[in-house]
Scaffold this active site. Sequence first.
Site, PDB file in Angstrom:
ATOM      1  N   SER A 190       0.756  -1.621  -0.168  1.00  0.00           N
ATOM      2  CA  SER A 190      -0.109  -0.493   0.160  1.00  0.00           C
ATOM      3  C   SER A 190       1.823   1.504  -0.437  1.00  0.00           C
ATOM      4  O   SER A 190       2.089   0.717   0.435  1.00  0.00           O
ATOM      5  CB  SER A 190      -0.823   0.548   1.453  1.00  0.00           C
ATOM      6  OG  SER A 190      -1.695   1.427   1.621  1.00  0.00           O
ATOM      7  N   TYR A 250      -2.338  -0.584  10.105  1.00  0.00           N
ATOM      8  CA  TYR A 250      -2.166  -1.126   8.770  1.00  0.00           C
ATOM      9  C   TYR A 250      -0.929  -0.311   8.909  1.00  0.00           C
ATOM     10  O   TYR A 250      -0.151  -1.345   7.583  1.00  0.00           O
ATOM     11  CB  TYR A 250      -3.633  -0.414   8.014  1.00  0.00           C
ATOM     12  CG  TYR A 250      -3.989  -0.049   6.918  1.00  0.00           C
ATOM     13  CD1 TYR A 250      -4.547  -1.877   6.644  1.00  0.00           C
ATOM     14  CD2 TYR A 250      -3.300   0.873   6.481  1.00  0.00           C
ATOM     15  CE1 TYR A 250      -4.636  -1.999   4.981  1.00  0.00           C
ATOM     16  CE2 TYR A 250      -3.129   0.170   3.831  1.00  0.00           C
ATOM     17  CZ  TYR A 250      -3.961  -1.012   4.289  1.00  0.00           C
ATOM     18  OH  TYR A 250      -4.077  -1.236   2.981  1.00  0.00           O
TER      19      TYR A 250
HETATM   20  P1  NAD Z   1     -11.657  -5.899  -0.068  1.00  0.00           P
HETATM   21  O1  NAD Z   1     -12.277  -6.036   1.050  1.00  0.00           O
HETATM   22  O2  NAD Z   1     -12.247  -6.117  -1.009  1.00  0.00           O
HETATM   23  O3  NAD Z   1     -10.525  -7.495  -0.168  1.00  0.00           O
HETATM   24  C1  NAD Z   1      -9.954  -8.040   0.493  1.00  0.00           C
HETATM   25  C2  NAD Z   1     -10.761  -9.497   0.693  1.00  0.00           C
HETATM   26  O4  NAD Z   1      -9.650 -10.201   1.488  1.00  0.00           O
HETATM   27  C3  NAD Z   1     -11.402 -10.307   0.326  1.00  0.00           C
HETATM   28  O5  NAD Z   1     -11.625 -11.236  -0.871  1.00  0.00           O
HETATM   29  C4  NAD Z   1     -11.788 -10.923   1.690  1.00  0.00           C
HETATM   30  O6  NAD Z   1     -12.396 -11.328   1.820  1.00  0.00           O
HETATM   31  C5  NAD Z   1     -10.364 -11.114   2.392  1.00  0.00           C
HETATM   32  N1  NAD Z   1     -10.189 -11.129   3.399  1.00  0.00           N
HETATM   33  C6  NAD Z   1     -10.348 -10.672   4.822  1.00  0.00           C
HETATM   34  N2  NAD Z   1     -10.127 -11.235   6.103  1.00  0.00           N
HETATM   35  C7  NAD Z   1      -9.170 -12.633   5.559  1.00  0.00           C
HETATM   36  C8  NAD Z   1      -8.890 -13.406   6.166  1.00  0.00           C
HETATM   37  N3  NAD Z   1      -8.882 -13.527   7.070  1.00  0.00           N
HETATM   38  N4  NAD Z   1      -8.489 -14.631   5.714  1.00  0.00           N
HETATM   39  C9  NAD Z   1      -8.612 -15.227   4.184  1.00  0.00           C
HETATM   40  N5  NAD Z   1      -8.707 -13.407   2.820  1.00  0.00           N
HETATM   41  C10 NAD Z   1      -9.586 -12.697   3.982  1.00  0.00           C
HETATM   42  O7  NAD Z   1     -10.040  -5.090  -0.059  1.00  0.00           O
HETATM   43  P2  NAD Z   1      -8.973  -4.498  -0.946  1.00  0.00           P
HETATM   44  O8  NAD Z   1      -9.034  -3.090  -1.532  1.00  0.00           O
HETATM   45  O9  NAD Z   1      -9.375  -5.558  -3.161  1.00  0.00           O
HETATM   46  O10 NAD Z   1      -8.465  -4.582  -0.438  1.00  0.00           O
HETATM   47  C11 NAD Z   1      -7.125  -6.194  -1.099  1.00  0.00           C
HETATM   48  C12 NAD Z   1      -5.369  -5.498  -0.988  1.00  0.00           C
HETATM   49  O11 NAD Z   1      -5.624  -4.381  -0.932  1.00  0.00           O
HETATM   50  C13 NAD Z   1      -5.677  -5.105   1.452  1.00  0.00           C
HETATM   51  O12 NAD Z   1      -4.479  -6.227   0.914  1.00  0.00           O
HETATM   52  C14 NAD Z   1      -5.261  -3.530   0.722  1.00  0.00           C
HETATM   53  O13 NAD Z   1      -5.187  -3.594   2.392  1.00  0.00           O
HETATM   54  C15 NAD Z   1      -4.749  -3.934   0.030  1.00  0.00           C
HETATM   55  N6  NAD Z   1      -4.816  -2.032  -0.665  1.00  0.00           N
HETATM   56  C16 NAD Z   1      -6.222  -1.665  -0.459  1.00  0.00           C
HETATM   57  C17 NAD Z   1      -6.367  -0.436  -1.166  1.00  0.00           C
HETATM   58  C18 NAD Z   1      -7.507   0.530  -1.560  1.00  0.00           C
HETATM   59  O14 NAD Z   1      -7.679   1.715  -1.369  1.00  0.00           O
HETATM   60  N7  NAD Z   1      -8.806   0.049  -1.473  1.00  0.00           N
HETATM   61  C19 NAD Z   1      -5.005   0.435  -0.986  1.00  0.00           C
HETATM   62  C20 NAD Z   1      -3.658   0.219  -1.001  1.00  0.00           C
HETATM   63  C21 NAD Z   1      -3.459  -1.140  -0.665  1.00  0.00           C
END
Ligand code: NAD
Length: 261
Positions: free
Chosen positions: A143, A156
């Site tokens: 991130s 985080y």
């Molecule tokens: P999202 O909530 O759409 O997806 C998260 C996924 O992780 C889902 O499939 C969920 O079921 C799974 N998950 C959550 N807890 C879990 C557990 N205990 N065991 C197994 N699976 C689990 O969110 P996203 O935005 O797609 O996030 C994906 C990654 O991207 C994360 O690591 C997040 O920190 C990172 N990220 C997101 C953003 C953003 O702005 N959305 C920015 C930077 C980084």
Amino acid sequence: MLLSGKTALVTGSTSGIGLAIARALAAEGASVMINGFGDAGTIEAIRAEVEQRSGAKALYDGADLGDATAIETMIARCGSELGGPDILVNNAGIQFVSPVADFPPEKWDAILAINLTAVFHTTRLALPGMRAKGWGRIVNTASAHSLVASPNKSAYVAAKHGVAGFTKSVALETARDGVTVNCISPGYVWTSLVENQIPDTMKARGLTRDQVINDVLLAAQPTKAFVTPEQVAAFALFLCREEAQSITGANLSMDGGWTAA
Ligand code: NAD
């Protein structure tokens, strides 16, 4: 196709960025193990769609990444049923927003377990198979918060800085093994993870929904536009190409200029 014969495990691929990555890798012929939570019918539809895209097998494993034993079982299954993983995408992540003095310790523990410790477990368990084949790709979704901080996101930010450091360390350990280890650091991507933190941020900062979107989230992003899951997926796919063999130990920003400021 680019990834025919390869197997990818994408954690947290039932929604958002992980789902886009699973789709992109499958579209290049990889067999994919999907992981994450959600409604059983929706997950089966995702699995079938990913399988159909690749023409290779797609499996679902519901391991809770907070549980080291469940992770071991998932990696063992990926080996016995799909012959991998050759590509490991550590993407699952959760968020919780609160000032540090009020931060619930159980939320801290969960964020560190899922966003950081799970990356250690999947990596240590997947590496022997990659080394045996002399080829592997580990792509961690970090991130912008692996490089800079925001208030009220102490767990985080700590976990994502940890992922960036872990990525560098493992890249050095695997530098001569045909395995690359990198993290992609997106800015704000419009997914459920971002949508779900809006109410807490409204409460913590006394703002409206529009103010949170424009004055908090996109305030940091000079492009004033959300990154898309498909953009992150295309970047992850590039890291799986042979041409990316010399990219290792990198923290690759994809944040609309956020960390350039
Ligand atoms: P999202 O909530 O759409 O997806 C998260 C996924 O992780 C889902 O499939 C969920 O079921 C799974 N998950 C959550 N807890 C879990 C557990 N205990 N065991 C197994 N699976 C689990 O969110 P996203 O935005 O797609 O996030 C994906 C990654 O991207 C994360 O690591 C997040 O920190 C990172 N990220 C997101 C953003 C953003 O702005 N959305 C920015 C930077 C980084």
